[in-house]
Design a protein around this motif. Sequence first.
Motif, PDB file in Angstrom:
ATOM      1  N   ILE A  57      31.807  35.751  29.147  1.00  0.00           N
ATOM      2  CA  ILE A  57      32.396  35.737  30.490  1.00  0.00           C
ATOM      3  C   ILE A  57      31.829  36.869  31.346  1.00  0.00           C
ATOM      4  CG2 ILE A  57      34.533  36.114  31.794  1.00  0.00           C
ATOM      5  CD1 ILE A  57      36.000  34.659  29.485  1.00  0.00           C
ATOM      6  N   ILE A  58      31.779  38.071  30.765  1.00  0.00           N
ATOM      7  CA  ILE A  58      31.257  39.226  31.512  1.00  0.00           C
ATOM      8  C   ILE A  58      29.785  39.020  31.861  1.00  0.00           C
ATOM      9  CG2 ILE A  58      30.741  41.695  31.392  1.00  0.00           C
ATOM     10  CD1 ILE A  58      33.186  41.949  29.508  1.00  0.00           C
ATOM     11  N   GLY A  59      29.008  38.562  30.875  1.00  0.00           N
ATOM     12  CA  GLY A  59      27.589  38.336  31.109  1.00  0.00           C
ATOM     13  C   GLY A  59      27.334  37.280  32.159  1.00  0.00           C
ATOM     14  N   ASN A  60      28.065  36.174  32.072  1.00  0.00           N
ATOM     15  CA  ASN A  60      27.901  35.080  33.034  1.00  0.00           C
ATOM     16  C   ASN A  60      28.312  35.510  34.435  1.00  0.00           C
ATOM     17  OD1 ASN A  60      29.098  32.425  34.439  1.00  0.00           O
ATOM     18  ND2 ASN A  60      27.477  31.846  33.013  1.00  0.00           N
ATOM     19  N   THR A  61      29.409  36.255  34.528  1.00  0.00           N
ATOM     20  CA  THR A  61      29.878  36.745  35.830  1.00  0.00           C
ATOM     21  C   THR A  61      28.855  37.681  36.469  1.00  0.00           C
ATOM     22  OG1 THR A  61      32.195  36.613  35.109  1.00  0.00           O
ATOM     23  CG2 THR A  61      31.722  37.986  37.018  1.00  0.00           C
ATOM     24  N   LEU A  62      28.360  38.626  35.677  1.00  0.00           N
ATOM     25  CA  LEU A  62      27.381  39.589  36.193  1.00  0.00           C
ATOM     26  C   LEU A  62      26.088  38.902  36.622  1.00  0.00           C
ATOM     27  CD1 LEU A  62      27.709  42.648  33.765  1.00  0.00           C
ATOM     28  CD2 LEU A  62      28.314  42.543  36.185  1.00  0.00           C
ATOM     29  N   ILE A 128      30.668  36.612  50.596  1.00  0.00           N
ATOM     30  CA  ILE A 128      30.213  37.008  49.265  1.00  0.00           C
ATOM     31  C   ILE A 128      31.371  37.446  48.364  1.00  0.00           C
ATOM     32  CG2 ILE A 128      29.786  39.445  49.804  1.00  0.00           C
ATOM     33  CD1 ILE A 128      27.443  37.216  47.725  1.00  0.00           C
ATOM     34  N   ILE A 129      32.400  38.068  48.965  1.00  0.00           N
ATOM     35  CA  ILE A 129      33.564  38.509  48.185  1.00  0.00           C
ATOM     36  C   ILE A 129      34.305  37.305  47.620  1.00  0.00           C
ATOM     37  CG2 ILE A 129      35.738  39.786  48.221  1.00  0.00           C
ATOM     38  CD1 ILE A 129      33.243  41.516  48.538  1.00  0.00           C
ATOM     39  N   LYS A 130      34.450  36.271  48.432  1.00  0.00           N
ATOM     40  CA  LYS A 130      35.113  35.049  47.989  1.00  0.00           C
ATOM     41  C   LYS A 130      34.324  34.408  46.846  1.00  0.00           C
ATOM     42  CE  LYS A 130      36.857  30.587  49.650  1.00  0.00           C
ATOM     43  NZ  LYS A 130      36.950  29.665  50.808  1.00  0.00           N
ATOM     44  N   PHE A 131      32.993  34.406  46.990  1.00  0.00           N
ATOM     45  CA  PHE A 131      32.157  33.839  45.926  1.00  0.00           C
ATOM     46  C   PHE A 131      32.330  34.612  44.623  1.00  0.00           C
ATOM     47  CE2 PHE A 131      28.218  34.332  43.485  1.00  0.00           C
ATOM     48  CZ  PHE A 131      28.110  33.039  42.978  1.00  0.00           C
ATOM     49  N   LEU A 132      32.342  35.942  44.697  1.00  0.00           N
ATOM     50  CA  LEU A 132      32.472  36.765  43.489  1.00  0.00           C
ATOM     51  C   LEU A 132      33.784  36.471  42.768  1.00  0.00           C
ATOM     52  CD1 LEU A 132      31.122  40.214  44.789  1.00  0.00           C
ATOM     53  CD2 LEU A 132      29.910  38.472  43.451  1.00  0.00           C
ATOM     54  N   PHE A 133      34.847  36.259  43.558  1.00  0.00           N
ATOM     55  CA  PHE A 133      36.152  35.947  42.956  1.00  0.00           C
ATOM     56  C   PHE A 133      36.124  34.581  42.272  1.00  0.00           C
ATOM     57  CE2 PHE A 133      40.321  33.853  43.411  1.00  0.00           C
ATOM     58  CZ  PHE A 133      41.070  34.671  42.575  1.00  0.00           C
ATOM     59  N   ILE A 134      35.640  33.565  42.984  1.00  0.00           N
ATOM     60  CA  ILE A 134      35.581  32.214  42.413  1.00  0.00           C
ATOM     61  C   ILE A 134      34.624  32.177  41.224  1.00  0.00           C
ATOM     62  CG2 ILE A 134      35.073  29.780  42.866  1.00  0.00           C
ATOM     63  CD1 ILE A 134      35.672  30.278  45.809  1.00  0.00           C
ATOM     64  N   ASN A 135      33.527  32.908  41.337  1.00  0.00           N
ATOM     65  CA  ASN A 135      32.546  32.974  40.262  1.00  0.00           C
ATOM     66  C   ASN A 135      33.165  33.539  38.987  1.00  0.00           C
ATOM     67  OD1 ASN A 135      29.777  32.939  39.168  1.00  0.00           O
ATOM     68  ND2 ASN A 135      29.936  35.165  39.282  1.00  0.00           N
ATOM     69  N   PHE A 136      34.014  34.548  39.143  1.00  0.00           N
ATOM     70  CA  PHE A 136      34.694  35.152  37.991  1.00  0.00           C
ATOM     71  C   PHE A 136      35.646  34.148  37.342  1.00  0.00           C
ATOM     72  CE2 PHE A 136      38.358  37.784  36.428  1.00  0.00           C
ATOM     73  CZ  PHE A 136      37.723  38.247  35.287  1.00  0.00           C
ATOM     74  N   ILE A 137      36.411  33.428  38.165  1.00  0.00           N
ATOM     75  CA  ILE A 137      37.324  32.401  37.638  1.00  0.00           C
ATOM     76  C   ILE A 137      36.531  31.317  36.909  1.00  0.00           C
ATOM     77  CG2 ILE A 137      39.027  30.634  38.239  1.00  0.00           C
ATOM     78  CD1 ILE A 137      40.004  33.512  38.610  1.00  0.00           C
ATOM     79  N   GLY A 138      35.405  30.906  37.518  1.00  0.00           N
ATOM     80  CA  GLY A 138      34.563  29.890  36.898  1.00  0.00           C
ATOM     81  C   GLY A 138      33.991  30.352  35.575  1.00  0.00           C
ATOM     82  N   ALA A 139      33.610  31.620  35.493  1.00  0.00           N
ATOM     83  CA  ALA A 139      33.066  32.173  34.252  1.00  0.00           C
ATOM     84  C   ALA A 139      34.118  32.189  33.150  1.00  0.00           C
ATOM     85  CB  ALA A 139      32.531  33.581  34.494  1.00  0.00           C
ATOM     86  N   ILE A 140      35.359  32.470  33.515  1.00  0.00           N
ATOM     87  CA  ILE A 140      36.448  32.460  32.532  1.00  0.00           C
ATOM     88  C   ILE A 140      36.633  31.050  31.961  1.00  0.00           C
ATOM     89  CG2 ILE A 140      38.943  32.715  32.224  1.00  0.00           C
ATOM     90  CD1 ILE A 140      38.861  34.976  34.277  1.00  0.00           C
TER      91      ILE A 140
END
Length: 205
Positions: A57-62, A128-140
Amino acid sequence: MQNEAFEILKDYSNLESFGYLILFLYCMGGGYVAIISAGVLSSLGKLDLSVSIALAIIGNTLGSSLFAIIARAQKKDIMKMFSKHRRKIAYLQIMVKKYDWGLFLISKFLHGVRTFVPLAVGISAYNIIKFLFINFIGAIIWGISLGMLGYYASGIFLEIIKILLQYPYMFPIVFIGIIIAVTFFLYIKKKLKQNTFIHSIHENQ
């Protein structure tokens, strides 16, 4: 027989040899094979499932986040690097505006798309902030679902491998069957694209 099956899995994934570091680095590029393999190895007691999923999850998010941030900061250079894919990126920019949540989540599981979605976000004016949040949820969702899939489906994988080891002549049959199935899928996909293209031409006439 189970040990033989495990040896095949170990040689394929290399996860037991290289450890969690290779899993983390692989997942930065969206390595679903790595997290599924980690789930399989976790079921065999060779890796820890919770640690594997967390690192994936961390790797995919980063990976996705950095790609979007770099694209936002270096738009001109990135566009030059991906000049051959301008149409694809332009199309994804439109898709990002229409289906942001859905596109970001689904793209995690689509090979060939997951790399270009963060790129399209970075180049566009998307928040970009919205993307980072959604990206984190998607990675989880991505990490847990694929990790659990590998963990609970490992018994099925091992049984298939043991059958193939017991009946070696099945290897070419399975291999040929896979080739036929993939060829048929690609043929149908091509026909559908052609029909869609022809239909769009008739509508514009």
